[in-house]
Design a protein around this motif. Structure first.
Motif, PDB file in Angstrom:
ATOM      1  N   GLU A  45      -5.005  -2.092   7.396  1.00 24.62           N
ATOM      2  CA  GLU A  45      -3.940  -3.108   7.396  1.00 24.62           C
ATOM      3  C   GLU A  45      -3.068  -2.951   8.645  1.00 24.62           C
ATOM      4  O   GLU A  45      -2.572  -3.938   9.175  1.00 24.62           O
ATOM      5  CB  GLU A  45      -3.063  -3.009   6.139  1.00 24.62           C
ATOM      6  CG  GLU A  45      -3.802  -3.068   4.813  1.00 24.62           C
ATOM      7  CD  GLU A  45      -4.543  -4.375   4.550  1.00 24.62           C
ATOM      8  OE1 GLU A  45      -4.502  -5.271   5.395  1.00 24.62           O
ATOM      9  OE2 GLU A  45      -5.176  -4.470   3.491  1.00 24.62           O
ATOM     10  N   TYR A 105       0.828  -1.206   0.000  1.00 24.80           N
ATOM     11  CA  TYR A 105       0.000   0.000   0.000  1.00 24.80           C
ATOM     12  C   TYR A 105       0.857   1.248   0.000  1.00 24.80           C
ATOM     13  O   TYR A 105       0.568   2.224  -0.674  1.00 24.80           O
ATOM     14  CB  TYR A 105      -0.925   0.017   1.221  1.00 24.80           C
ATOM     15  CG  TYR A 105      -2.219  -0.705   0.975  1.00 24.80           C
ATOM     16  CD1 TYR A 105      -3.221  -0.101   0.218  1.00 24.80           C
ATOM     17  CD2 TYR A 105      -2.448  -1.971   1.466  1.00 24.80           C
ATOM     18  CE1 TYR A 105      -4.412  -0.754  -0.023  1.00 24.80           C
ATOM     19  CE2 TYR A 105      -3.643  -2.634   1.229  1.00 24.80           C
ATOM     20  CZ  TYR A 105      -4.612  -2.019   0.486  1.00 24.80           C
ATOM     21  OH  TYR A 105      -5.782  -2.667   0.239  1.00 24.80           O
ATOM     22  N   GLU A 135      -5.726  -8.620  -2.763  1.00 21.82           N
ATOM     23  CA  GLU A 135      -6.692  -8.765  -1.668  1.00 21.82           C
ATOM     24  C   GLU A 135      -7.559 -10.005  -1.866  1.00 21.82           C
ATOM     25  O   GLU A 135      -7.921 -10.670  -0.900  1.00 21.82           O
ATOM     26  CB  GLU A 135      -7.577  -7.513  -1.575  1.00 21.82           C
ATOM     27  CG  GLU A 135      -6.816  -6.238  -1.222  1.00 21.82           C
ATOM     28  CD  GLU A 135      -6.426  -6.173   0.245  1.00 21.82           C
ATOM     29  OE1 GLU A 135      -6.588  -7.159   0.974  1.00 21.82           O
ATOM     30  OE2 GLU A 135      -5.943  -5.105   0.668  1.00 21.82           O
ATOM     31  N   HIS A 186     -11.579  -4.330   0.678  1.00 25.94           N
ATOM     32  CA  HIS A 186     -10.498  -3.637  -0.044  1.00 25.94           C
ATOM     33  C   HIS A 186     -10.491  -4.039  -1.515  1.00 25.94           C
ATOM     34  O   HIS A 186     -10.269  -3.201  -2.391  1.00 25.94           O
ATOM     35  CB  HIS A 186      -9.123  -3.989   0.559  1.00 25.94           C
ATOM     36  CG  HIS A 186      -8.981  -3.560   1.992  1.00 25.94           C
ATOM     37  ND1 HIS A 186      -8.060  -4.109   2.842  1.00 25.94           N
ATOM     38  CD2 HIS A 186      -9.648  -2.631   2.706  1.00 25.94           C
ATOM     39  CE1 HIS A 186      -8.174  -3.543   4.032  1.00 25.94           C
ATOM     40  NE2 HIS A 186      -9.131  -2.644   3.972  1.00 25.94           N
ATOM     41  N   GLU A 208     -10.536  -7.512   3.955  1.00 19.56           N
ATOM     42  CA  GLU A 208      -9.779  -7.703   2.694  1.00 19.56           C
ATOM     43  C   GLU A 208     -10.734  -7.744   1.497  1.00 19.56           C
ATOM     44  O   GLU A 208     -10.426  -7.199   0.439  1.00 19.56           O
ATOM     45  CB  GLU A 208      -8.924  -8.983   2.703  1.00 19.56           C
ATOM     46  CG  GLU A 208      -8.043  -9.231   3.909  1.00 19.56           C
ATOM     47  CD  GLU A 208      -7.059  -8.152   4.291  1.00 19.56           C
ATOM     48  OE1 GLU A 208      -7.162  -7.014   3.810  1.00 19.56           O
ATOM     49  OE2 GLU A 208      -6.177  -8.452   5.120  1.00 19.56           O
TER      50      GLU A 208
HETATM   51 FE   FE2 Z   1      -6.438  -5.555   2.770  1.00 14.70          FE
END
Ligand code: FE2
Ligand code: FE2
Length: 208
Positions: free
Chosen positions: A87, A64, A139, A174, A171
């Protein structure tokens, strides 16, 4: 564009990820779940699995961060930063659980971090469409691993399960977010390479 300031900030965040205690704003998912007794074998297995999840979260931090360094659209950057915060919470939850079970975190975490940072920055340089596509696929694959861990964790280890279950929900969120923002479907060979790389991590982090 990537410049020296970005690299210094990245390096600083990396050191903090690896060396300081991660914070969580949400309550620990296992806060109200009672500890149960596990046999030595079960405990060892749970430690291995939760150590993998912790190392995965170290990678997520770096990915990220690498992506945010090079993402072009400010909205994409902002969304990446929001997800990165969740995260960080995962990092805090898994780290505490490994220690509660009496295990240690992976000694290879600096290696996972460095590799993932480079990968994230590279994905970011390819443009937001591919950057987000890479994120969505990562993810999705992480979600798959977490589902496997829910099958594999000792049935009575409700604390680890509560953590993994909440991580799975996050996740998938995301992944959906990245697709909604225009993430492209990655070519099959790229997906396969990602699967092989994550195998390397899961196989190693289980033991060390
Ligand atoms: Fe994630
Ligand atoms: Fe995560």
């Amino acid at each position: 564009m990537l410049n020296l300031d970005h690299l210094i900030i990245g390096f600083d965040k990396g050191l903090r990820t690896l060396l300081s205690k991660a914070q969580t704003v949400r309550a620990y998912p296992d806060e109200d779940v009672a500890e149960t007794s596990l046999s030595e074998t079960e405990k060892k297995h749970a430690i291995g699995l939760m150590r993998i999840n912790h190392s995965g979260e170290i990678c997520a931090q770096a990915l990220y961060q690498g992506q945010a360094l090079t993402a072009r659209d400010p909205l994409v950057q902002k969304k990446l930063e929001q997800a990165a915060w969740e995260e960080t919470e995962h990092l805090a939850w898994t780290s505490r659980r490994v220690q509660e079970l009496g295990g240690h975190l992976s000694v290879l975490n600096p290696l996972w971090y460095t590799g993932s940072l480079a990968l994230g920055a590279f994905a970011g340089l390819l443009g937001d469409k591919w950057n987000l596509g890479f994120l969505a696929e990562t993810e999705r694959q992480v979600g798959g691993h977490l589902q496997e861990h829910l099958q594999e964790l000792p049935a009575q280890d409700a604390k680890s399960r509560a953590i993994v279950q909440q991580m799975y929900t996050d996740e998938i969120g995301h992944s959906d977010m990245a697709l909604e923002m225009g993430g492209a479907e990655l070519p099959a060979p790229v997906k396969l390479t990602m699967q092989l790389t994550s195998k390397l991590l899961t196989r190693t982090a289980y033991w060390v």
